[in-house]
Enzyme design. Structure first.
Site, PDB file in Angstrom:
ATOM      1  CD  GLU A  64      -3.488  -5.924   3.549  1.00 14.95           C
ATOM      2  OE1 GLU A  64      -3.842  -7.138   3.261  1.00 14.95           O
ATOM      3  OE2 GLU A  64      -2.702  -4.677   4.141  1.00 14.95           O
ATOM      4  CD  GLU A  69      -2.771  -0.605   2.379  1.00 11.40           C
ATOM      5  OE1 GLU A  69      -2.147  -1.181   3.127  1.00 11.40           O
ATOM      6  OE2 GLU A  69      -4.042  -1.264   2.216  1.00 11.40           O
TER       7      GLU A  69
END
Ligand code: 3HC
Ligand code: NAI
Length: 699
Positions: free
Chosen positions: A125, A105
């Protein structure tokens, strides 16, 4: 310093340096922001490179911070990425080895990305029960396309950078470095080549659309529903990616954030995070340092080619380690080898194993009837009949022939490893390696540490376990070790529940609804009810005061040993495994209740689940207190990988923590007051009672 700052001519390099994986903890995040400010304030700096020291660009957010204030403390990851995007000079991510989660990210927030080949790129995640919470669900679809991004986000699986880099039209990587070694130089050169570009490109400004939006997301929802029944995160991943295609970037980002924070507080995510750390902690033994020298294991011997010996052998062949199996008779060897072949051939038939791989594995296998042929083996694992006399004969012979330093392991499930070690003149080399059936499939390996087992033997066996892809958990010596000692209490409760009014199917259904792969009675039928029968007969002599339901003995007296005899707690049709409720068994249970003078009562599913699970917890607490297990997470790993305990519950000890130990003890007191139950077994383990009284948990 968790982020270093250095200027190379006209390029500033910010190097994340937070071992082991450059997790983006608070200090590292602050370091990035500080570095960006310095670079922007320095007129001599024209561009900025962000990279990672050691073996990772970044493994993502620091998971240890989750659930603490630090996770969201400013600068949080969002603010860091915003600072990167808003930088007045180009920021280039130089990505290598591992680029995952928040690391990816962060890279997606950079203006440009240069990647080394061989980098594992992932948004994993979902494996922690959450979703990418720093823009991953909004930015990744914009650079690799909606479908590719959703696949990565929902599976959490890593993709190699060179595969992504080769996809036409992908915008994730602006440049692929020639090699990992060339990355630093190539990233610097790239940064210089874009130093004057303005306006700076931002992923957030790229379009995000799917041509068949509604239909595609409906399809995606159906897919994840099937595969993630106990976890909320995968469906939320779909929602978040859909939002990327339908909402303005800022709205999508806010929506992602809301979903991320909600998921972070779910019990499922707490369970998965607990498992992440417990799995890694299980491989560490408190008094065996990680730098303990290991013995070299290049050749393995296996004694006994039965159910376990064959499966154990396959593990080593799969890992490319040669095995010699020893038996007492040629027929037994032939039978064992034929079973191994049959297993491999089934895999070949299903397309799971290539023919040449199968042949390579079989070429590593040799057989013998002579102990002398094991003289070169580095590790010898015994899997003969479960009788101390037989084990004695085997270990005395091994002591004669095995080379000095060879590790001698027993796969015994109930016998005393210290007694077995004492049959040799080298007890320091003896250890238990308790595999679970089928040994080539089950992940769990209990490593049984005898009183005299040497530290380097333990370190070696733990490393071997990793090589053959097992989850190894160390257990001290006691009857049943960690797993089977606890399951005895669980089986005891299952039996009492029948006496009190339940049917086997009611008990199984309740605990399967809780999430167990199989209830105790279906499991008994699969494993063979005669195994427990033999153990109970032994127990009747060793612990004559142990209270248990006689229904299981009555079942075995009817010859109903389970699937292998076509009848057990359930009926089975020839060649089928479907468990059909049995009238014969129900009548047998009712008749037994009559002999006990018990009027059946309705037992709630909640009581069934609590009695089964809390019985595990109480024994687990005793195991912990006695030092048989060194950490509660070890006990959870045993149950998650060896006994079908539901993953989303995090293991029995974690589940007890979620329920609250105080509540667990209260329930145990209620169960102890039931005259049909075993009040002594429900007396809380002193450790459990103390933690509950102090308002603490096992962790
Ligand atoms: N945070 C904190 N510690 C981490 C970590 C992380 N993200 N990732 C790994 N570690 C630690 C492990 O706990 C372990 O510590 P230990 O040595 O004390 O036991 C150590 O790093 C090494 O880990 P592994 O044994 O797993 O080493 P491998 O080399 O086999 O694998 C890895 C490295 C591929 C990075 C693997 O550790 C991994 O998959 N880590 C998790 C990555 C992840 O899930 N990232 C997402 C985090 S959540 C996030 O970023 C939220 C964001 O979207 C807002
Ligand atoms: P098994 O009966 O299938 O196989 C035992 C094999 O050992 C037979 O092939 C037999 O010929 C051979 N054998 C017996 N004495 C021998 C000797 N002196 N020398 C060489 N070979 C000899 O038994 P299984 O199920 O494989 O069990 C083996 C061991 O594994 C036991 O200690 C058992 O407690 C343990 N175990 C069994 C599990 C299971 O689910 N079956 C699970 C975990 C451990």
């Amino acid at each position: 310093m968790t982020a270093e700052y250095k200027v190379h001519g006209d390029v500033a390099v910010i190097t994340l340096n937070n071992p082991p994986v450059n997790g983006l903890g608070h200090a590292t995040r602050q370091g990035i922001v500080d570095g960006l400010e310095r670079a922007q304030a320095d007129a001599a700096v024209k561009a900025i490179v962000i990279t990672g020291a050691g073996g990772a660009f970044s493994g993502g957010a620091d998971i240890k911070e989750f659930g603490t204030d630090k996770a969201l403390q400013e600068p949080n990851l969002h603010s860091v990425i915003l600072a990167v995007e808003n930088a007045s000079k180009p920021v280039v991510a130089a990505i290598h080895t591992v680029c995952m989660g928040g690391g990816l990210e962060l890279a997606l927030g950079c203006h440009y990305r240069v990647a080394a080949p061989g980098t594992s790129v992932a948004l994993p995640e979902v494996k922690l029960g959450i979703l990418p919470g720093a823009g991953g669900t909004q930015r990744l679809p914009r650079v690799v396309g909606v479908e590719a991004a959703l696949n990565m986000i929902v599976s959490g699986e890593p993709v190699k950078s060179e595969l992504i880099g080769a996809v036409p039209g992908q915008k994730l990587f602006d440049k692929m470095a020639a090699s990992p070694a060339a990355l630093a130089e190539e990233a610097l050169a790239f940064a210089r080549s874009v130093a004057d570009v303005r306006p700076l490109p931002l992923v957030r400004n790229l379009p995000c659309k799917h041509p068949e939006g509604d239909a595609y997301f409906q399809f995606a929802r159906n897919m994840v529903k099937g595969m993630a029944k106990n976890f909320p995160a995968p469906a939320k991943c779909v929602d978040a990616v859909e939002a990327a295609t339908r909402r303005k970037f800022a709205d999508g980002l806010a929506y992602e954030r809301e979903l991320f924070i909600n998921l972070m507080w779910t019990p499922e995510s707490r369970a998965l995070r607990h498992i992440f750390f417990s799995e890694r902690a299980a491989s560490k033994i408190p008094d065996v340092p990680s730098d303990t020298p290991q013995r070299i294991i290049q050749k393995v011997g296996v004694i006994g080619a039965g159910t376990m010996g064959g499966g154990i052998t396959m593990n080593f062949l799969n890992a490319g380690i040669p095995v010699t199996i020893l038996e007492t008779k040629q027929e037994a060897l032939d039978r064992g080898v034929a079973t191994i072949r049959k297993n491999y051939e089934a895999q070949v038939k299903k397309g799971k194993l290539k023919e040449d791989k199968y042949q390579q594995r079989m070429a590593l296998l040799s057989t013998t009837l002579a102990y002398g042929d094991l003289k070169d083996a580095d590790l010898i694992i015994e899997a003969v009949f479960e009788e101390m006399g037989v084990k004695e004969a085997v270990f005395k012979q091994l002591d004669e022939v095995a080379k000095p330093g060879a590790i001698l392991a027993s796969n015994t499930s109930t016998l005393d490893v210290d007694q077995i070690a004492a049959f040799t003149k080298r007890p320091q080399d003896v250890v238990g390696m308790h595999f679970f059936s089928p040994a080539n499939v089950m992940k769990l390996l209990e490593v049984v540490r005898g009183k005299q087992t040497a530290k380097d033997v333990l370190a070696t066996v733990m490393a071997v376990a990793k090589k053959i892809k097992k989850t190894a958990v160390v257990s001290g010596v006691c009857d049943g070790f960690i797993g089977n000692r606890m399951i005895e209490r669980y089986s005891q409760q299952a039996g009492f529940l029948l006496d009190e009014g339940c049917t086997p199917q009611q008990v199984d259904k309740a605990i399967e609804k809780f999430g167990f792969a199989m209830g105790p009675f279906r499991m008994g039928d699969l494993a063979g009810n005669d195994i427990g029968w033999a153990i109970r007969k032994r127990r009747a002599i060793e612990k004559p005061d142990m209270k248990y339901s006689k229904t299981a003995d009555l079942l075995c007296e009817l010859g109903r040993f389970g699937q292998k005899t076509g009848a057990g707690w359930y009926d089975y049709q020839a060649g089928k495994r479907d468990a059909i409720p049995s009238e014969v068994v129900n009548q047998m249970i009712e008749a037994h209740r009559k002999t006990l003078g018990v009027a059946p009562r309705k037992v709630s599913d909640e009581e069934i689940v609590q009695r089964l699970v809390f019985s595990l917890v109480n024994e687990g607490a005793k195991i912990l207190e006695e030092g048989i297990a060194s950490k509660s997470g070890d006990i959870d790993m045993v149950y998650l990988t060896g006994y079908g305990f539901p993953i989303h519950r995090g293991g029995p000890m974690h589940y007890a923590t979620e329920v609250g130990l105080f509540n667990v003890v209260q329930a145990m007191k209620r169960f102890a007051a039931n005259p049909m139950d075993d009040a002594k077994a429900w007396a809380p383990a002193p450790l459990l009672a103390r933690l509950a009284a102090e308002g603490k948990s096992f962790q």
